[in-house]
Design a protein around this motif. Sequence first.
Motif, PDB file in Angstrom:
ATOM      1  N   ALA A 193      93.498  75.719  52.032  1.00 28.87           N
ATOM      2  CA  ALA A 193      94.715  75.566  50.748  1.00 28.87           C
ATOM      3  C   ALA A 193      96.463  75.648  51.157  1.00 28.87           C
ATOM      4  N   LEU A 194      96.846  75.459  51.359  1.00 30.86           N
ATOM      5  CA  LEU A 194      98.417  74.939  50.975  1.00 30.86           C
ATOM      6  C   LEU A 194      99.890  75.594  50.234  1.00 30.86           C
ATOM      7  N   HIS A 195     100.802  75.829  50.005  1.00 29.50           N
ATOM      8  CA  HIS A 195     101.668  75.419  49.609  1.00 29.50           C
ATOM      9  C   HIS A 195     102.488  74.586  50.468  1.00 29.50           C
ATOM     10  N   ASP A 196     102.731  74.786  51.501  1.00 38.16           N
ATOM     11  CA  ASP A 196     103.670  74.032  52.522  1.00 38.16           C
ATOM     12  C   ASP A 196     103.497  72.651  52.334  1.00 38.16           C
ATOM     13  N   MET A 197     104.038  71.482  51.907  1.00 36.09           N
ATOM     14  CA  MET A 197     103.625  70.633  52.727  1.00 36.09           C
ATOM     15  C   MET A 197     104.602  69.618  54.290  1.00 36.09           C
ATOM     16  N   HIS A 198     105.034  70.755  54.962  1.00 33.02           N
ATOM     17  CA  HIS A 198     105.595  70.372  56.183  1.00 33.02           C
ATOM     18  C   HIS A 198     104.169  71.009  56.415  1.00 33.02           C
ATOM     19  N   HIS A 199     103.365  71.860  56.222  1.00 29.67           N
ATOM     20  CA  HIS A 199     102.059  72.345  56.788  1.00 29.67           C
ATOM     21  C   HIS A 199     100.747  71.393  56.534  1.00 29.67           C
ATOM     22  N   ALA A 200     100.904  70.458  55.452  1.00 25.91           N
ATOM     23  CA  ALA A 200      99.887  69.743  55.272  1.00 25.91           C
ATOM     24  C   ALA A 200     100.233  68.740  56.201  1.00 25.91           C
ATOM     25  N   LEU A 201     101.691  68.150  56.738  1.00 27.26           N
ATOM     26  CA  LEU A 201     101.761  66.919  57.396  1.00 27.26           C
ATOM     27  C   LEU A 201     100.446  67.046  58.841  1.00 27.26           C
ATOM     28  N   ARG A 202      99.917  68.620  59.363  1.00 33.42           N
ATOM     29  CA  ARG A 202      99.167  68.669  60.406  1.00 33.42           C
ATOM     30  C   ARG A 202      97.789  68.106  59.703  1.00 33.42           C
ATOM     31  N   CYS A 203      97.272  68.733  59.033  1.00 31.90           N
ATOM     32  CA  CYS A 203      95.845  68.026  58.581  1.00 31.90           C
ATOM     33  C   CYS A 203      96.116  66.764  58.886  1.00 31.90           C
ATOM     34  N   ASP A 204      94.286  66.112  58.887  1.00 31.54           N
ATOM     35  CA  ASP A 204      93.690  64.917  58.863  1.00 31.54           C
ATOM     36  C   ASP A 204      93.424  64.225  57.255  1.00 31.54           C
ATOM     37  N   ARG A 205      93.068  65.167  56.054  1.00 31.81           N
ATOM     38  CA  ARG A 205      93.411  64.190  54.923  1.00 31.81           C
ATOM     39  C   ARG A 205      94.109  65.673  53.659  1.00 31.81           C
ATOM     40  N   VAL A 206      94.462  65.397  52.905  1.00 34.48           N
ATOM     41  CA  VAL A 206      94.958  65.645  52.221  1.00 34.48           C
ATOM     42  C   VAL A 206      94.390  65.699  50.574  1.00 34.48           C
ATOM     43  N   LEU A 207      93.597  66.905  50.104  1.00 30.33           N
ATOM     44  CA  LEU A 207      93.082  66.341  48.720  1.00 30.33           C
ATOM     45  C   LEU A 207      94.545  67.580  47.957  1.00 30.33           C
ATOM     46  N   VAL A 208      95.364  66.449  46.571  1.00 32.92           N
ATOM     47  CA  VAL A 208      96.225  66.773  46.119  1.00 32.92           C
ATOM     48  C   VAL A 208      95.324  66.923  44.854  1.00 32.92           C
ATOM     49  N   MET A 209      95.441  68.504  44.031  1.00 29.91           N
ATOM     50  CA  MET A 209      94.989  68.729  42.631  1.00 29.91           C
ATOM     51  C   MET A 209      95.942  68.946  41.797  1.00 29.91           C
ATOM     52  N   ARG A 210      96.154  68.563  40.198  1.00 36.74           N
ATOM     53  CA  ARG A 210      96.458  68.564  39.698  1.00 36.74           C
ATOM     54  C   ARG A 210      95.949  68.930  38.807  1.00 36.74           C
ATOM     55  N   ASP A 211      96.071  69.886  37.284  1.00 36.58           N
ATOM     56  CA  ASP A 211      94.784  70.275  36.345  1.00 36.58           C
ATOM     57  C   ASP A 211      93.017  69.922  37.092  1.00 36.58           C
ATOM     58  N   GLY A 212      92.822  70.870  37.907  1.00 40.22           N
ATOM     59  CA  GLY A 212      91.217  70.433  38.893  1.00 40.22           C
ATOM     60  C   GLY A 212      90.902  69.111  38.850  1.00 40.22           C
ATOM     61  N   ARG A 213      92.275  68.259  38.797  1.00 39.48           N
ATOM     62  CA  ARG A 213      91.205  67.054  38.881  1.00 39.48           C
ATOM     63  C   ARG A 213      91.861  66.462  40.606  1.00 39.48           C
ATOM     64  N   CYS A 214      91.039  66.140  40.886  1.00 41.24           N
ATOM     65  CA  CYS A 214      91.761  64.879  42.068  1.00 41.24           C
ATOM     66  C   CYS A 214      93.091  64.152  41.885  1.00 41.24           C
ATOM     67  N   ALA A 215      93.740  64.301  42.013  1.00 42.03           N
ATOM     68  CA  ALA A 215      95.240  63.083  42.238  1.00 42.03           C
ATOM     69  C   ALA A 215      95.419  62.501  43.102  1.00 42.03           C
ATOM     70  N   ALA A 216      95.182  63.179  43.896  1.00 35.61           N
ATOM     71  CA  ALA A 216      94.955  61.978  44.846  1.00 35.61           C
ATOM     72  C   ALA A 216      94.182  62.082  46.352  1.00 35.61           C
TER      73      ALA A 216
END
Length: 256
Positions: A193-216
Amino acid sequence: MSPLLEVVAASRMAQGRAIVSDISLRLQPGEMLGLLGPNGSGKSTLLGMMAGLIRPCRGQVRLKGLPMQALRRRRIAQLLALVAQSAETAERITVRQAVELGRIPRLGPLRPWRPRDDEAVAAALKAVDMAHLAGRDWSSLSGGERQRAHIARALAQAPRILLLDEPTNHLDIHHQIAILDLIAGLSVTTVVALHDMHHALRCDRVLVMRDGRCAALGPPAQVLTPELIRDIFAVKAEIIPHPRTGRPVFDFERLC
């Protein structure tokens, strides 16, 4: 073959409110999956469900094809390690003793402590740049040092899956990068779990959540678009290439 860890239409309610709603995903072997979302979007709850600490109200979390609740905690701990955001201990122990706790799932009546356990602890301390602090009292550590020691404890556990809830919190930029480089280089499946989007770029995939749901869900370069960032985080984002490396860099501006 069943995936090592699978979330199947999992939901969790608290005080009549949906904290996580209908999340499904399969972790791919060796991948690094990032969880992104505003505060309160359900990232920590989802991690707790994936670790078997929080039971879904609906759906399932499966480990090696079996429902998590059907497995003993010892078996789960042999496969999976969690570094929680608020992990703490009040015991008067040294850093090394704290990291040694990670070996407990590997021990038993017929499996006493062996030299390989000492080697695993030493390697974990070295990996997070804490070997020189092994003899320090836990209570004397800074917040960042404790965070690194908790990660070392998880590494000493020798899991196949590593779950981390905002592991770069309390760390200076040098150790943020060092920890993320370490995580990326591990031969384990990782969810962070991350807050920094630059850090997220290191990941193979990202799961973006909003209100408990998968947004992307998908590769960060495809998912983290200016449109999605504006919609989820209520900020204007411009993505520009770094002048030297060409890697994407985010420029943020608060919406009026």
